[in-house]
Motif scaffolding. Sequence first.
Motif, mmCIF file in Angstrom:
data_model
loop_
_atom_site.group_PDB
_atom_site.id
_atom_site.type_symbol
_atom_site.label_atom_id
_atom_site.label_comp_id
_atom_site.label_asym_id
_atom_site.label_seq_id
_atom_site.Cartn_x
_atom_site.Cartn_y
_atom_site.Cartn_z
ATOM 1 N N LEU A 110 -81.430 37.353 54.569
ATOM 2 C CA LEU A 110 -81.964 37.026 55.832
ATOM 3 C C LEU A 110 -82.536 35.423 55.401
ATOM 4 O O LEU A 110 -82.305 34.551 56.345
ATOM 5 C CB LEU A 110 -83.405 37.926 55.578
ATOM 6 C CG LEU A 110 -83.225 39.266 55.883
ATOM 7 C CD1 LEU A 110 -84.569 39.971 55.890
ATOM 8 C CD2 LEU A 110 -82.538 39.262 57.596
ATOM 9 N N VAL A 115 -83.896 33.451 58.959
ATOM 10 C CA VAL A 115 -84.864 34.332 59.459
ATOM 11 C C VAL A 115 -86.212 33.762 59.407
ATOM 12 O O VAL A 115 -86.501 33.593 58.318
ATOM 13 C CB VAL A 115 -84.529 35.816 59.235
ATOM 14 C CG1 VAL A 115 -85.642 36.694 59.640
ATOM 15 C CG2 VAL A 115 -83.042 36.160 59.487
ATOM 16 N N GLN A 118 -92.321 35.887 58.481
ATOM 17 C CA GLN A 118 -92.975 36.722 59.042
ATOM 18 C C GLN A 118 -92.111 37.868 59.165
ATOM 19 O O GLN A 118 -91.924 39.074 58.826
ATOM 20 C CB GLN A 118 -93.633 36.644 60.090
ATOM 21 C CG GLN A 118 -94.829 37.640 60.579
ATOM 22 C CD GLN A 118 -95.842 37.251 61.742
ATOM 23 O OE1 GLN A 118 -95.940 35.864 61.814
ATOM 24 N NE2 GLN A 118 -96.760 38.275 62.088
ATOM 25 N N GLU A 119 -90.977 37.653 60.052
ATOM 26 C CA GLU A 119 -89.992 38.777 60.497
ATOM 27 C C GLU A 119 -89.283 39.103 59.155
ATOM 28 O O GLU A 119 -88.859 40.567 59.045
ATOM 29 C CB GLU A 119 -89.097 38.363 61.378
ATOM 30 C CG GLU A 119 -87.931 39.237 61.952
ATOM 31 C CD GLU A 119 -86.921 38.697 62.932
ATOM 32 O OE1 GLU A 119 -86.075 39.282 62.950
ATOM 33 O OE2 GLU A 119 -86.776 37.473 63.426
ATOM 34 N N MET A 120 -88.894 38.171 58.289
ATOM 35 C CA MET A 120 -88.231 38.662 57.087
ATOM 36 C C MET A 120 -88.960 39.613 56.271
ATOM 37 O O MET A 120 -88.219 40.549 55.722
ATOM 38 C CB MET A 120 -87.905 37.598 56.465
ATOM 39 C CG MET A 120 -87.229 37.554 54.996
ATOM 40 S SD MET A 120 -86.352 36.094 54.405
ATOM 41 C CE MET A 120 -87.910 35.018 54.559
ATOM 42 N N ARG A 121 -90.331 39.370 56.182
ATOM 43 C CA ARG A 121 -91.213 40.009 55.329
ATOM 44 C C ARG A 121 -91.261 41.593 56.019
ATOM 45 O O ARG A 121 -91.266 42.510 55.340
ATOM 46 C CB ARG A 121 -92.479 39.691 55.207
ATOM 47 C CG ARG A 121 -92.709 38.687 54.234
ATOM 48 C CD ARG A 121 -94.191 38.235 53.792
ATOM 49 N NE ARG A 121 -94.666 37.629 55.062
ATOM 50 C CZ ARG A 121 -94.806 36.384 55.236
ATOM 51 N NH1 ARG A 121 -94.447 35.299 54.557
ATOM 52 N NH2 ARG A 121 -95.491 36.014 56.272
ATOM 53 N N ALA A 122 -91.347 41.664 57.404
ATOM 54 C CA ALA A 122 -91.504 43.031 57.930
ATOM 55 C C ALA A 122 -90.102 43.741 57.858
ATOM 56 O O ALA A 122 -90.307 44.963 57.606
ATOM 57 C CB ALA A 122 -91.801 42.847 59.565
ATOM 58 N N ARG A 123 -89.075 43.186 57.950
ATOM 59 C CA ARG A 123 -87.600 43.806 57.782
ATOM 60 C C ARG A 123 -87.558 44.383 56.197
ATOM 61 O O ARG A 123 -86.855 45.284 56.276
ATOM 62 C CB ARG A 123 -86.502 42.871 58.254
ATOM 63 C CG ARG A 123 -86.561 42.613 59.767
ATOM 64 C CD ARG A 123 -85.763 41.559 60.286
ATOM 65 N NE ARG A 123 -84.366 41.808 60.076
ATOM 66 C CZ ARG A 123 -83.373 41.243 60.644
ATOM 67 N NH1 ARG A 123 -83.725 40.310 61.555
ATOM 68 N NH2 ARG A 123 -81.987 41.459 60.388
ATOM 69 N N ARG A 161 -79.289 44.101 59.518
ATOM 70 C CA ARG A 161 -78.874 44.550 60.740
ATOM 71 C C ARG A 161 -77.378 43.950 61.473
ATOM 72 O O ARG A 161 -77.489 43.466 62.630
ATOM 73 C CB ARG A 161 -79.854 44.503 62.035
ATOM 74 C CG ARG A 161 -81.395 44.950 61.289
ATOM 75 C CD ARG A 161 -82.388 44.664 62.134
ATOM 76 N NE ARG A 161 -83.653 45.358 61.520
ATOM 77 C CZ ARG A 161 -84.761 44.913 62.153
ATOM 78 N NH1 ARG A 161 -85.097 44.144 63.241
ATOM 79 N NH2 ARG A 161 -85.882 45.462 61.520
#
Length: 523
Positions: A110, A115, A118-123, A161
């Motif tokens: 990621l 990426v 914030q999105e990286m931590r969530a994924r 993904r």
Amino acid sequence: MAPLVDIVGLRYSYPESIDPALADVDLTLDGGLCVVGGPSGGGKSTLLRLFNGLVPHLYGGRIRGRACVDGRDVLRTATRHLATSVGFVFQDAERQSVYATVERDIAFGLENLGVPAQEMRARVDVILEELCLEGLRGRSIATLSGGERQRVAVAGALVLRPRLLVLDEPFAQLDAPNARALLDICLRLRDGGTTLVIAEHRLDDLLPVADSLVTVAAGKLTGPAAPSLLADSLDSAPQVVRLSRAMGWAPPLLSTGTLHLDASLEPPHAQRNTAPAAWHLSGVVAGHGDLLIDVDASAARGEVVAVMGRNGSGKTTLLRVIAGLITPRSGSAWRAAGRVAYLPQNPAALLHRETVAAEIAWTMRGEPRSAAGDTAQRTLLGTLGVDTIAASDPRELSSGQRQRAAVAAILAGSPTVALLDEPTRGMDGTARDGLVAAVRGLAAQGTSVVLATHDSELASGIADRVMIIEEGEVRDCGAPSAALSGDHDHATQLGRLVGSPGPVTVDAVTALLANTAAQAVSR
């Protein structure tokens, strides 16, 4: 619209290789889950490396034909660009780690794709939960078991993904619950539109849910076709497929869902091994966070013991304590005099010389030469199928071939104790049969053999006793007919159909079905 994978007339040879690794391959995939089967060294991994451009961009060599993935010409597109569409997990998970800790390593791809944080931590959080890795979030990669490392490598691919997910033997070192969890994720991805290509020898649960099957042998591709049409040609076919073959059922069954056995066995008579002890543990406490607690265990000369348990339960730790590579924090470990042969989970840790023959010669350097010993050595190499690759550089072999080479190297001569950690990793059915024959031969000569494995079929065909590690305790579960039958995670595919004790091998069930007292309902 063009298919996601479109390969036409592709022929590829590795540098300095005369024979092609892939010969005139045609393959079209667009959705679904495709299983790739075939013998070790047949070309499965080469085919998979083509999807993300490692072949030919990293490995070099000669290539002709057409290969397009997600609308990109693989031969003219850099691997870093293909990585935005293709997630990839290698056979050797140990070689895929980049960062020192689990969470950072999963996030590596990621980060490379830019990426947002914030999105990286969530994924990463989502994939840690889905693969039951939350407890390993901050762990050092170096402290993980082989199965845990494999799950981390898979997580690093899933978190991206991708449109195409390519997995090279992802189930090889996973215990049954973790294998089911990974398969569930794969099925959800498929249902959501991701195309999956999975090369695998462990096919019990994978084959029944696959949309198509491709076999690769000697660089030649057959398929894709419905799994029932090609399953019987697999040398790593599940027990139920081989049972169908033995019983003359066509097409073969792919699962045991429609097979019912009315069968039971008398409890096996305990046969006390009167041979001298080969090793003994008493009150042993050892391992990261005291994985093993107050362990009492032993085995006799000439006895084969299979050790089973969850990923990270302490199987490798137990073998290393027996070998003398780990000193228990308390308790004692004793071994009989003589050489201890130890096969680690990662065979690359053993193989450093220019040829397989040189590796074996190094093991034998202290052994006295004799005509009988030379004959025994040639027999071992032939049994393991290593005679044909003796002149090869171990680094140029497939994962399954390297595993066979490592087994041959450590079993050469006459070890007093042989400790094999996941010995069937990457092995096809023929190689597994060779391993069984080799271990039986060693046991007949008095070697005490201990195998740590998730391969219940291997354990059923080779072990005199089965030990299972649960929550730090090592339980002696007796003979395979008792330990590997019934409705539990360690049972063989056929063993789950009956109570314990019961038949756990294809031969045993075939014999049972041939008896009019047993009944089978199929179809």
